[in-house]
Design a protein around this motif. Structure first.
Motif, PDB file in Angstrom:
ATOM      1  N   PHE A  96      -2.962  -5.784  -6.194  1.00 15.50           N
ATOM      2  CA  PHE A  96      -2.288  -6.972  -5.674  1.00 15.50           C
ATOM      3  C   PHE A  96      -0.835  -6.666  -5.354  1.00 15.50           C
ATOM      4  O   PHE A  96      -0.293  -7.077  -4.330  1.00 15.50           O
ATOM      5  N   SER A  97      -0.221  -5.900  -6.250  1.00 19.56           N
ATOM      6  CA  SER A  97       1.170  -5.539  -6.073  1.00 19.56           C
ATOM      7  C   SER A  97       1.368  -4.690  -4.804  1.00 19.56           C
ATOM      8  O   SER A  97       2.288  -4.913  -4.027  1.00 19.56           O
ATOM      9  N   HIS A  98       0.473  -3.736  -4.615  1.00 21.14           N
ATOM     10  CA  HIS A  98       0.536  -2.914  -3.403  1.00 21.14           C
ATOM     11  C   HIS A  98       0.315  -3.773  -2.158  1.00 21.14           C
ATOM     12  O   HIS A  98       1.015  -3.627  -1.162  1.00 21.14           O
ATOM     13  N   TYR A 100       0.939  -6.822  -1.802  1.00 22.26           N
ATOM     14  CA  TYR A 100       2.144  -7.617  -1.564  1.00 22.26           C
ATOM     15  C   TYR A 100       3.204  -6.780  -0.860  1.00 22.26           C
ATOM     16  O   TYR A 100       3.762  -7.165   0.154  1.00 22.26           O
ATOM     17  N   ARG A 101       3.445  -5.611  -1.417  1.00 17.40           N
ATOM     18  CA  ARG A 101       4.503  -4.768  -0.870  1.00 17.40           C
ATOM     19  C   ARG A 101       4.201  -4.352   0.574  1.00 17.40           C
ATOM     20  O   ARG A 101       5.061  -4.426   1.448  1.00 17.40           O
ATOM     21  N   GLY A 104       2.015  -8.411   2.277  1.00 18.45           N
ATOM     22  CA  GLY A 104       2.576  -9.737   1.990  1.00 18.45           C
ATOM     23  C   GLY A 104       4.062  -9.845   2.266  1.00 18.45           C
ATOM     24  O   GLY A 104       4.517 -10.784   2.913  1.00 18.45           O
ATOM     25  N   SER A 105       4.823  -8.858   1.822  1.00 17.15           N
ATOM     26  CA  SER A 105       6.273  -8.957   1.961  1.00 17.15           C
ATOM     27  C   SER A 105       6.696  -8.885   3.422  1.00 17.15           C
ATOM     28  O   SER A 105       7.770  -9.324   3.788  1.00 17.15           O
ATOM     29  N   ARG A 106       5.806  -8.369   4.261  1.00 20.30           N
ATOM     30  CA  ARG A 106       6.108  -8.324   5.698  1.00 20.30           C
ATOM     31  C   ARG A 106       5.611  -9.574   6.423  1.00 20.30           C
ATOM     32  O   ARG A 106       5.514  -9.591   7.651  1.00 20.30           O
ATOM     33  N   GLY A 107       5.266 -10.564   5.634  1.00 19.05           N
ATOM     34  CA  GLY A 107       4.888 -11.841   6.252  1.00 19.05           C
ATOM     35  C   GLY A 107       3.431 -11.957   6.622  1.00 19.05           C
ATOM     36  O   GLY A 107       3.046 -12.860   7.359  1.00 19.05           O
ATOM     37  N   ARG A 108       2.603 -11.046   6.116  1.00 18.94           N
ATOM     38  CA  ARG A 108       1.182 -11.124   6.458  1.00 18.94           C
ATOM     39  C   ARG A 108       0.402 -11.911   5.415  1.00 18.94           C
ATOM     40  O   ARG A 108       0.794 -11.976   4.252  1.00 18.94           O
ATOM     41  N   ILE A 110      -2.794 -12.496   2.990  1.00 21.18           N
ATOM     42  CA  ILE A 110      -3.741 -11.698   2.217  1.00 21.18           C
ATOM     43  C   ILE A 110      -4.863 -12.627   1.788  1.00 21.18           C
ATOM     44  O   ILE A 110      -4.643 -13.568   1.035  1.00 21.18           O
TER      45      ILE A 110
END
Lengths: 362, 362
Positions: A96-98, A100-101, A104-108, A110
């Motif tokens: 999940f963390s990967h 996100y990084r 997710g953190s780029r606005g996509r 999941i």
DNA sequence: CTGTTAGCGCTTTCAG
DNA sequence: CTGAAAGCGCTAACAG
């Protein structure tokens, strides 16, 4: 510029056509602005943008997806029923963390499809992909040799990553660990210590990692010139009772002097209890090699060695590459196979038993 | 029944029209079968189903969503940047677990929008909902008083649940804890113990829970006939350094004899260090009331009492009700407000400091 | 029980 | 730089 401000009603869901009418341009111009395409005068662009911001317009993702593939959503699905293969909490959190990084953190978005087996009887875990819901996906678990879905996913050419491979589809995009080698190393370690009959707690029966365990065991025993007795392989599920009785079944045979805990359960207590019931003392009566997902970890302090399966590390590597494929910066398929490592470290400090994703919190 | 078996090419993405042509029925009949509607002869239904199974047909979700609202996807979004409000790992796992049980296990998709602030500067966390991506959503975090997005979500009439409320929208669908009351209880507890000047470590500045802390403090001090000194309120973020220096700032004033740790950080070490730097001894020089998210837990063993904020329990309740709204078995909005509880339990066994979702694993 | 038609909101193509 | 028209794959409404 027929801006009919007067007829502007408070909408919740605007369409491009309405936006276009209100601003006094064509839908194509609005489309160009929304998608950041060239070919629009700056002043027009600003006028459109201002209006869009004002009314809170969002393009309808369904309509858009009819003309072009979605690009901003990654799917996560489970190719095996969760009851068969409980999810290791630590593994899940890392994944999940990967995700996100990387996404997710780029606005996509999941998107999790956690129980595709709910309504349909068939292994339909690919549904999100073929429905056009996401642009690519992660298959988060071991594959079954009877799986056919993976072939269709592979043929689709869409970016995907299976966290496990499949004999029937060697070119499958995957990130995994070589369990066959893990078993060979385990056997060799115990053979070197003089053992002739070695019992195996074999997890993941019915899935590729189970197959590899079996193959590795038979191959290693053969190479060592020892009996390839199928009875030395005991299938185990993730339940404690099952692990206890399987251990007991193996060790009740006094000719079995060593044990490979390839259950994947990291459950020292159950193995110990199984030994006890068979009247054995781990580390004295029985030589044990334990398998673990954590580097330099001790699962069972009485074990003579531990095999580290860098499954999580392989997954992290694979996800990194999936992101590149996703962004068109590389081609698929992905092939990550990490080798296992034999660790002879000892110590009293045992790894606590793993928690399971949906088991522990309610 | 013009089954043109000969012209059947190996497709990956079939359309209803193609299915219809191959089977020799109309698209509407295929649609009826796919959606389990009545009005199709059993033999026809089976013929269609067999073919669909054979070729692995999946209806295009985008096309479908143009005529009807999506029903099988729940969105999870974060109304505050994750850098402002780090996600408590235990909280996240509980939420995820509930979402799995309520939505995932029933075959629904769970779609995370973890950084809606990525590209757009505006608070656009509602995008997934208005794009038609999901049928309802969970706003997983505190709301800002300047938030306007929540109004549009509320007006849309779509099922949603905010895990936090908003003064400006009392009818907002939400599940939360009454922080104002939590603060009043905290103050009263310390006033009863004879304190006149009470310092507050006030978390969530700029968000509703921060507002409620402030309001509760000023109200309680006024009711007790004590000075409502604004300097007694110190805003804190989730960083350890920040917590230490805020504690220090409060306690350097020797007239301050008590402290309410309403930081939400559950970080005993930092509070202790702040005390130490101010030359104070917690539990002797300073009377402390700590706030926690776990029932019957001790955060700081020197504290005279702990306030339990049943945030997670309220969220669980709210999600349960959201599922009903989602399924049309009730109307919105949802209103869950749990009261906090004062626990005077003592003990050396402190709760370990919380882990954060994206902080710990890499 | 089954089929025909129109149109959802976008993007693509082609024409200015 | 801008717009008109067609059409993506599905479902609702209406015929038979």
């Amino acid at each position: 510029m027929a801006q009919s401000e007067s007829r502007r009603r408070p909408h919740l869901m605007w369409t491009m056509e309405e936006i276009a009418r209100e601003v006094g341009v064509s839908t194509k111009t609005v489309s160009r602005v929304v998608n950041g395409e060239a070919g629009v005068r700056d002043t027009t662009r600003m006028r459109v943008n201002r209006f869009i911001e004002e009314v809170g317009y969002h393009p309808h993702i369904g309509a858009r997806s009819m003309r072009s593939q979605p690009r901003d959503c990654i799917g996560v699905t489970i190719p095996a029923p969760i009851s068969d293969v409980p999810v290791h909490l630590g593994f899940f959190l890392r994944i999940f963390s990967h995700l996100y990084r990387i996404f997710g953190s780029r606005g996509r978005f999941i998107c999790f499809d956690l129980n595709p087996f709910h309504s349909s009887s068939s292994m339909d875990y690919s549904r999100g992909l073929f429905e056009g819901r996401y642009a690519g996906c992660v298959l988060c678990g071991p594959l079954s040799p009877t799986d056919t879905t993976i072939f269709r996913i592979h043929e689709s050419g869409l970016p995907y990553l299976a966290l496990g491979r499949l004999d029937g589809l060697p070119e499958c995009s995957s990130a995994t660990v070589d369990y066959e080698v893990a078993m060979q190393i385990s056997v060799n370690c115990l053979v070197e210590r003089g053992h002739k009959r070695i019992g195996v707690l074999k997890g993941f029966h019915g899935y590729q990692p189970g197959l590899e365990r079996r193959r590795g065991f038979l191959k290693a025993m053969q190479l060592a010139g020892l009996a390839e007795d199928e009875h030395l392989l005991q299938n185990v599920t993730f339940g404690a009772q099952n692990l206890i009785s399987a251990t007991h079944r193996l060790l009740i045979d006094s000719s079995v002097t060593a044990l490979i805990d390839a259950s994947g359960a990291e459950d020292a207590a159950s193995v110990r209890e199984g030994c006890r019931r068979a009247g054995r003392v781990p580390g004295k009566d029985v030589d044990i090699v334990g398998w673990t997902y954590s580097d330099n970890a001790v699962i069972l302090s009485e074990a003579c060695a531990h095999i580290w399966l860098p499954v999580w590390e392989a997954a992290a590597d694979g996800l990194e590459q999936l992101a590149l494929w996703f962004d068109g910066e590389r081609e698929g398929p992905i092939h990550v196979v990490y080798p296992p490592t034999l660790n002879r470290i000892a110590g009293e400090q045992e790894l606590p038993p793993p928690r399971r994703l949906f088991d522990v919190l309610e």
